[in-house]
Design a protein around this motif. Structure first.
Motif, PDB file in Angstrom:
ATOM      1  N   THR A 127      11.360  -9.620  -7.654  1.00 27.66           N
ATOM      2  CA  THR A 127      11.138  -9.191  -7.801  1.00 27.66           C
ATOM      3  C   THR A 127      11.175  -8.937  -6.522  1.00 27.66           C
ATOM      4  O   THR A 127      10.359  -9.331  -5.705  1.00 27.66           O
ATOM      5  CB  THR A 127      10.338  -8.495  -8.587  1.00 27.66           C
ATOM      6  N   ALA A 128      11.445  -6.691  -6.340  1.00 27.28           N
ATOM      7  CA  ALA A 128      10.242  -7.332  -4.597  1.00 27.28           C
ATOM      8  C   ALA A 128      10.341  -5.939  -4.984  1.00 27.28           C
ATOM      9  O   ALA A 128      10.901  -4.968  -5.534  1.00 27.28           O
ATOM     10  CB  ALA A 128      12.183  -7.482  -3.660  1.00 27.28           C
ATOM     11  N   VAL A 129       8.445  -5.260  -4.463  1.00 31.13           N
ATOM     12  CA  VAL A 129       8.104  -4.029  -3.982  1.00 31.13           C
ATOM     13  C   VAL A 129       7.915  -4.062  -2.545  1.00 31.13           C
ATOM     14  O   VAL A 129       6.742  -4.656  -1.929  1.00 31.13           O
ATOM     15  CB  VAL A 129       6.539  -3.710  -4.928  1.00 31.13           C
ATOM     16  N   MET A 130       8.763  -2.304  -2.643  1.00 31.66           N
ATOM     17  CA  MET A 130       8.761  -2.563  -1.389  1.00 31.66           C
ATOM     18  C   MET A 130       8.346  -0.798  -0.930  1.00 31.66           C
ATOM     19  O   MET A 130       8.274   0.086  -1.441  1.00 31.66           O
ATOM     20  CB  MET A 130       9.897  -2.127  -0.252  1.00 31.66           C
ATOM     21  N   VAL A 131       7.421  -0.914  -0.194  1.00 26.72           N
ATOM     22  CA  VAL A 131       6.782   0.550  -0.013  1.00 26.72           C
ATOM     23  C   VAL A 131       6.452   1.068   1.294  1.00 26.72           C
ATOM     24  O   VAL A 131       6.173   0.890   2.485  1.00 26.72           O
ATOM     25  CB  VAL A 131       4.566   0.804  -0.890  1.00 26.72           C
ATOM     26  N   SER A 132       6.909   2.228   1.751  1.00 28.12           N
ATOM     27  CA  SER A 132       7.086   2.506   2.934  1.00 28.12           C
ATOM     28  C   SER A 132       6.156   3.727   3.400  1.00 28.12           C
ATOM     29  O   SER A 132       6.061   5.034   2.775  1.00 28.12           O
ATOM     30  CB  SER A 132       8.665   3.115   3.462  1.00 28.12           C
ATOM     31  N   CYS A 133       5.297   3.794   4.544  1.00 32.91           N
ATOM     32  CA  CYS A 133       3.994   4.781   4.129  1.00 32.91           C
ATOM     33  C   CYS A 133       4.686   5.451   5.152  1.00 32.91           C
ATOM     34  O   CYS A 133       4.289   5.019   6.514  1.00 32.91           O
ATOM     35  CB  CYS A 133       3.023   4.335   3.976  1.00 32.91           C
ATOM     36  N   ASP A 134       3.928   6.838   5.545  1.00 34.89           N
ATOM     37  CA  ASP A 134       3.737   8.145   6.919  1.00 34.89           C
ATOM     38  C   ASP A 134       2.705   7.329   7.716  1.00 34.89           C
ATOM     39  O   ASP A 134       1.578   8.527   7.505  1.00 34.89           O
ATOM     40  CB  ASP A 134       4.549   9.323   6.213  1.00 34.89           C
ATOM     41  N   LEU A 135       2.812   6.313   7.859  1.00 35.00           N
ATOM     42  CA  LEU A 135       1.559   5.901   8.651  1.00 35.00           C
ATOM     43  C   LEU A 135       1.654   6.054   9.836  1.00 35.00           C
ATOM     44  O   LEU A 135       2.819   4.827  10.198  1.00 35.00           O
ATOM     45  CB  LEU A 135       0.183   5.324   7.700  1.00 35.00           C
ATOM     46  N   VAL A 136       0.235   5.921  11.433  1.00 33.72           N
ATOM     47  CA  VAL A 136       0.428   5.193  12.412  1.00 33.72           C
ATOM     48  C   VAL A 136       0.355   3.614  11.826  1.00 33.72           C
ATOM     49  O   VAL A 136       1.810   2.019  12.887  1.00 33.72           O
ATOM     50  CB  VAL A 136      -0.212   5.116  13.530  1.00 33.72           C
ATOM     51  N   VAL A 137      -0.616   2.747  11.185  1.00 35.07           N
ATOM     52  CA  VAL A 137       0.204   1.464  11.688  1.00 35.07           C
ATOM     53  C   VAL A 137      -0.944   0.873   9.293  1.00 35.07           C
ATOM     54  O   VAL A 137      -0.904   2.187   8.979  1.00 35.07           O
ATOM     55  CB  VAL A 137      -0.997   0.158  11.748  1.00 35.07           C
ATOM     56  N   ILE A 138      -0.500  -0.572   8.574  1.00 34.86           N
ATOM     57  CA  ILE A 138      -1.518  -0.592   7.617  1.00 34.86           C
ATOM     58  C   ILE A 138      -2.833  -1.261   8.371  1.00 34.86           C
ATOM     59  O   ILE A 138      -2.219  -2.697   8.637  1.00 34.86           O
ATOM     60  CB  ILE A 138      -1.168  -1.456   6.980  1.00 34.86           C
ATOM     61  N   ARG A 139      -3.657  -0.310   7.886  1.00 36.97           N
ATOM     62  CA  ARG A 139      -4.859  -1.474   8.134  1.00 36.97           C
ATOM     63  C   ARG A 139      -5.897  -1.932   7.547  1.00 36.97           C
ATOM     64  O   ARG A 139      -5.612  -2.102   6.318  1.00 36.97           O
ATOM     65  CB  ARG A 139      -5.613   0.275   8.316  1.00 36.97           C
ATOM     66  N   GLU A 140      -6.287  -2.786   8.379  1.00 42.26           N
ATOM     67  CA  GLU A 140      -7.413  -3.575   7.696  1.00 42.26           C
ATOM     68  C   GLU A 140      -6.763  -4.253   5.875  1.00 42.26           C
ATOM     69  O   GLU A 140      -5.823  -4.910   5.642  1.00 42.26           O
ATOM     70  CB  GLU A 140      -8.807  -2.791   7.347  1.00 42.26           C
ATOM     71  N   ASP A 141      -7.889  -4.174   4.716  1.00 46.88           N
ATOM     72  CA  ASP A 141      -7.454  -3.913   3.895  1.00 46.88           C
ATOM     73  C   ASP A 141      -6.115  -3.129   2.855  1.00 46.88           C
ATOM     74  O   ASP A 141      -6.540  -3.897   1.311  1.00 46.88           O
ATOM     75  CB  ASP A 141      -8.628  -4.579   2.572  1.00 46.88           C
TER      76      ASP A 141
ATOM     77  N   ILE B  87      12.127  -5.330   9.491  1.00 46.66           N
ATOM     78  CA  ILE B  87      10.738  -4.016   9.418  1.00 46.66           C
ATOM     79  C   ILE B  87       9.477  -5.141  10.039  1.00 46.66           C
ATOM     80  O   ILE B  87       9.080  -5.833   9.982  1.00 46.66           O
ATOM     81  CB  ILE B  87      10.350  -4.212   7.855  1.00 46.66           C
ATOM     82  N   GLN B  88       8.990  -4.169  10.988  1.00 44.67           N
ATOM     83  CA  GLN B  88       7.757  -4.095  12.067  1.00 44.67           C
ATOM     84  C   GLN B  88       6.696  -3.412  11.030  1.00 44.67           C
ATOM     85  O   GLN B  88       7.087  -3.197  10.019  1.00 44.67           O
ATOM     86  CB  GLN B  88       7.774  -3.885  13.010  1.00 44.67           C
ATOM     87  N   LEU B  89       5.367  -4.076  11.730  1.00 41.65           N
ATOM     88  CA  LEU B  89       4.095  -2.615  11.219  1.00 41.65           C
ATOM     89  C   LEU B  89       4.111  -2.762   9.940  1.00 41.65           C
ATOM     90  O   LEU B  89       4.274  -2.128   8.648  1.00 41.65           O
ATOM     91  CB  LEU B  89       4.419  -1.556  11.489  1.00 41.65           C
ATOM     92  N   VAL B  90       4.146  -4.394   9.019  1.00 47.24           N
ATOM     93  CA  VAL B  90       4.260  -5.150   7.303  1.00 47.24           C
ATOM     94  C   VAL B  90       2.954  -5.284   7.400  1.00 47.24           C
ATOM     95  O   VAL B  90       3.110  -6.493   7.572  1.00 47.24           O
ATOM     96  CB  VAL B  90       5.448  -5.268   7.275  1.00 47.24           C
ATOM     97  N   GLY B  91       2.452  -4.998   5.916  1.00 44.40           N
ATOM     98  CA  GLY B  91       1.104  -5.892   6.130  1.00 44.40           C
ATOM     99  C   GLY B  91      -0.393  -5.395   6.798  1.00 44.40           C
ATOM    100  O   GLY B  91      -0.692  -4.442   7.284  1.00 44.40           O
ATOM    101  N   GLU B  92      -0.953  -6.433   6.393  1.00 47.91           N
ATOM    102  CA  GLU B  92      -3.277  -6.167   6.819  1.00 47.91           C
ATOM    103  C   GLU B  92      -3.013  -6.120   8.298  1.00 47.91           C
ATOM    104  O   GLU B  92      -2.306  -7.034   8.744  1.00 47.91           O
ATOM    105  CB  GLU B  92      -3.482  -7.581   5.736  1.00 47.91           C
ATOM    106  N   GLU B  93      -3.921  -5.307   8.840  1.00 47.25           N
ATOM    107  CA  GLU B  93      -4.028  -5.347   9.950  1.00 47.25           C
ATOM    108  C   GLU B  93      -3.197  -5.751  11.082  1.00 47.25           C
ATOM    109  O   GLU B  93      -2.732  -5.908  12.226  1.00 47.25           O
ATOM    110  CB  GLU B  93      -4.803  -5.907  10.650  1.00 47.25           C
ATOM    111  N   SER B  94      -1.882  -4.068  10.089  1.00 48.19           N
ATOM    112  CA  SER B  94      -0.800  -4.762  11.448  1.00 48.19           C
ATOM    113  C   SER B  94      -0.581  -3.655  12.673  1.00 48.19           C
ATOM    114  O   SER B  94      -1.846  -2.817  12.968  1.00 48.19           O
ATOM    115  CB  SER B  94       0.455  -3.976  10.453  1.00 48.19           C
ATOM    116  N   GLY B  95      -0.013  -3.344  13.287  1.00 47.03           N
ATOM    117  CA  GLY B  95       0.029  -2.564  14.663  1.00 47.03           C
ATOM    118  C   GLY B  95      -0.642  -3.050  16.143  1.00 47.03           C
ATOM    119  O   GLY B  95      -0.186  -2.203  16.790  1.00 47.03           O
ATOM    120  N   THR B  96      -0.272  -4.064  16.246  1.00 45.57           N
ATOM    121  CA  THR B  96      -0.666  -4.495  17.285  1.00 45.57           C
ATOM    122  C   THR B  96       1.065  -5.483  18.281  1.00 45.57           C
ATOM    123  O   THR B  96       1.120  -5.911  17.679  1.00 45.57           O
ATOM    124  CB  THR B  96      -1.370  -5.898  17.999  1.00 45.57           C
ATOM    125  N   TYR B  97       0.596  -4.977  19.768  1.00 49.34           N
ATOM    126  CA  TYR B  97       2.050  -5.287  20.478  1.00 49.34           C
ATOM    127  C   TYR B  97       2.238  -6.531  19.842  1.00 49.34           C
ATOM    128  O   TYR B  97       1.318  -7.616  19.775  1.00 49.34           O
ATOM    129  CB  TYR B  97       2.227  -4.456  21.235  1.00 49.34           C
TER     130      TYR B  97
END
Length: 493
Positions: free
Chosen positions: A92-106, A440-450
Motif C-alpha cells: 500500500t501507499a497513502v499519499m496526501v498533498s496539502c496546500d500548506l507552506v510545509v508540514i510542521r512539527e508532528d 517529492i520535497q517537503l514531506v513529513g515531520e518538521e519539513s521546510g528547511t533548505y
C-alpha cells in the motif's frame, strides 16, 4: 467542516483480459533484466477543504499576516494505492498533498494516529504528507508569530481541524478504492525559475536584482519536466492523477488572503479537460532554489499576459495543463493493469551543518538585537536556530528524518523533507534505475528547511546559510546517495 463531496464516485469495473491473467512483469532497461511479481492495482482518491471558516494567520513570511478573505481554498488531496493478488493485500501507499507552506512539527504523526483510529486496517507507516509550499496558507506552530488572542484561529486549533479533515479524507479514499489502470508520462512546462542572482564579487542573492551592472548570471539549473502519473477507468477516463513540478507554489506569496496559488487554477483546468470526477495530487519536486517569480524579461512576460488576457496564476496553470495533456496523449497508449509495487520506509542519516564559533556569535548578536521588539519574533527565532544548534551539536552530528521510496511499474517515487536544491533532484533522476523518477520535497515531520549546494554556500545569502539550513552540501550528497541506493535496490531484487 465535512469532506467535500466528490463530483463523481469511482465506478466499479474490470479491465478486459486477453488470454490468462499476467502474473508477473518483466522489463529490460539499461542492460538490467528485471522481474518482479505484478498484481492488480486498486486506487482510491478524495479531496477535502483545509481552509477554516474564520480569519486565520498565514505562514511563509517574516511578518504577521491575518487573512480575512479566501481567494482560493486550500485543500488536501489524497491518493491511495493498493496492490492485490486475489484477496491478499501485497503493498500500500497513502499519499496526501496539502496546500500548506510545509508540514510542521508532528502533523504527519497526528494524521497517522487519527487514520489508525478510524480505519485500523490502513498501514499508516506507509502514509506520507507533502506540502505544495503555498505561502498563503494557515500557520501551524504556536509562538511563531505574535497573533491576536481573539478573532483569529490559533495554530493549535487549526492543526486539530487539519488533522480531522485530512484523516476523514484518507478514510474516504481508502474505502472507495477500486480497480484501475495506471500510466506514467513526461511533459515540459516553464514554471520554475532559479531565483538566485550571482554578482561580479561571487556573492549570490535570492531574488537579487538582475538589471545591475554587477549582475553576472543565474546561479543554478532549472528543471522544466512535468512528471505525470495517471489512473484510468476501463473507458480510458482519468480518475486521479499526481503531477510533479519542480517549483513551489508561491507566485502570490505576499498576499493577505488564503490562496492555494497556482495549484487551484491548474486543478480547475485539468478537471475542465478530463471531467469533474478527477482528483489532482500536486507534488513539488526538488526546488529549493526555484520559484515561479521572473528574474528577467518581466516586461515581455507582462505584455504576453495582457495579450492573452490572463493573470500570472492562470498562465502557469495554462502551461501545466498543456504539459499534462502532452504527457497523457502518449501515455494513455500504455495503460498497465498489472504492475509490481513496493514501498520502502527508511531513515535518512545526514551529517549536520556544524556551526562555527564565529557564526554562533553573529547569530547571538542578532537574537539579542531582535528580542527587544515582539514584532521581530519570527526573525529572532530564525537566528536562534543557529545558537540552539551550536549548543546541541556537541551531543551528536546526525540529522535523521524518515523518507519513502515507492516502485510502481517502471517508475520510482521518492520523498525528502527539505526545500531541496534542484541539482540534487537532477542527480537522483540521473542515477535512478527507474524509467521515470518522481522526486517529492517537503514531506513529513518538521519539513521546510533548505538544503543548498556547494556552489550556493559559496555565494551565501538566504537559503544558503546556517540560519536556513540544518544540513549542508555534505548532507545533500549523502541524501542523494541514500535515496538512489534505496530506489535501485527495488530494481536489483
Amino acid at each position: 467542516m465535512k469532506t467535500l463531496p466528490l463530483a463523481a464516485r469511482i465506478n466499479s469495473w474490470t479491465f478486459a483480459r486477453v488470454g490468462v491473467r499476467v502474473a508477473c512483469f518483466a522489463a529490460l532497461w539499461c542492460g538490467h533484466a528485471v522481474a518482479l511479481d505484478a498484481a492488480e492495482l486498486l486506487v482510491g482518491a478524495a479531496r477535502t477543504t483545509i481552509t477554516p471558516d474564520e480569519p486565520v494567520a498565514l505562514s511563509g513570511q517574516f511578518h504577521t499576516r491575518v487573512a480575512k478573505t479566501v481567494e482560493s481554498p486550500c485543500t488536501a488531496n489524497v491518493l491511495v494505492l493498493e496492490s492485490r493478488d486475489g484477496d491478499k493485500s501485497l503493498e500500500t501507499a497513502v499519499m496526501v498533498s496539502c496546500d500548506l507552506v510545509v508540514i510542521r512539527e508532528d502533523v504527519q504523526s497526528r494524521i497517522r494516529s487519527a487514520v489508525a483510529a478510524k480505519a485500523p486496517e490502513v498501514e499508516t507507516q506507509k502514509l506520507f504528507v507533502n506540502a505544495t509550499h503555498t505561502h498563503t496558507a494557515p500557520v501551524m506552530v504556536e509562538g511563531k508569530y505574535v497573533l491576536p488572542a481573539d478573532g483569529v484561529v490559533q495554530p493549535a486549533e487549526y492543526v486539530e481541524f487539519l488533522v480531522g479533515q485530512v484523516s476523514d479524507a484518507v478514510v474516504e479514499a481508502w474505502n472507495g478504492r477500486q480497480p484501475a489502470g495506471v500510466s506514467w508520462g513526461l511533459g515540459q512546462a516553464v514554471v520554475a525559475r532559479n531565483r538566485r542572482a550571482v554578482y561580479a564579487d561571487g556573492s549570490a542573492k535570492m531574488y537579487g536584482r538582475t538589471d545591475k551592472p554587477e549582475f553576472r548570471g543565474i546561479e543554478g539549473f532549472e528543471d522544466h519536466d512535468v512528471d505525470v502519473l495517471t489512473f484510468w477507468d476501463a473507458d480510458k477516463k482519468p480518475l486521479a492523477m499526481a503531477v510533479d513540478v519542480a517549483c513551489p507554489s508561491q507566485e502570490v506569496e505576499g498576499r493577505t488572503a488564503v490562496n492555494a496559488d497556482f495549484w487551484h487554477p491548474t486543478r480547475d483546468l485539468l478537471r475542465k479537460r478530463y471531467g469533474q470526477q478527477l482528483e489532482v495530487v500536486g507534488w513539488c519536486g526538488a526546488a529549493g532554489d526555484q520559484s515561479p517569480h521572473l528574474m528577467y524579461n518581466r516586461a515581455a512576460e507582462a505584455r504576453m499576459l495582457t495579450l492573452r488576457g490572463l493573470t500570472r496564476l492562470e498562465e502557469i496553470a495554462r502551461r501545466l495543463d498543456a504539459a499534462v495533456a502532452e504527457a497523457n496523449s502518449a501515455a494513455r497508449n500504455d495503460i498497465r493493469t498489472d504492475v509490481p509495487m513496493k514501498h520502502l520506509v527508511r531513515t535518512l542519516k545526514l551529517p549536520i551543518w556544524r556551526v562555527t564559533e564565529e557564526q554562533n556569535a553573529a547569530a547571538q548578536a542578532e537574537v539579542d538585537r531582535l528580542s527587544k521588539d515582539p514584532a521581530d519574533r519570527r526573525k529572532m527565532n530564525w537566528h536562534k536556530t543557529v545558537t540552539d544548534r551550536y549548543k546541541q551539536q556537541q551531543e551528536g552530528d546526525l540529522y535523521e528524518r524518515q523518507f519513502h521510496v515507492v516502485r510502481l511499474g517502471d517508475i520510482a517515487i521518492c520523498t525528502n523533507p527539505f526545500e531541496l536544491y534542484t541539482d540534487y533532484g537532477v542527480q537522483i533522476k540521473a542515477r535512478s534505475k527507474a524509467v521515470q523518477t518522481f522526486v517529492i520535497q517537503l514531506v513529513g515531520e518538521e519539513s521546510g528547511t533548505y538544503l543548498p549546494t556547494v556552489r550556493a554556500v559559496g555565494g551565501g545569502g538566504y537559503s544558503a546559510i546556517p540560519q536556513s539550513c540544518p544540513v549542508g552540501p555534505e548532507g545533500g550528497q549523502a541524501l542523494v546517495d541514500q535515496t538512489v541506493e534505496a530506489i535501485n535496490s527495488l530494481w536489483d531484487e
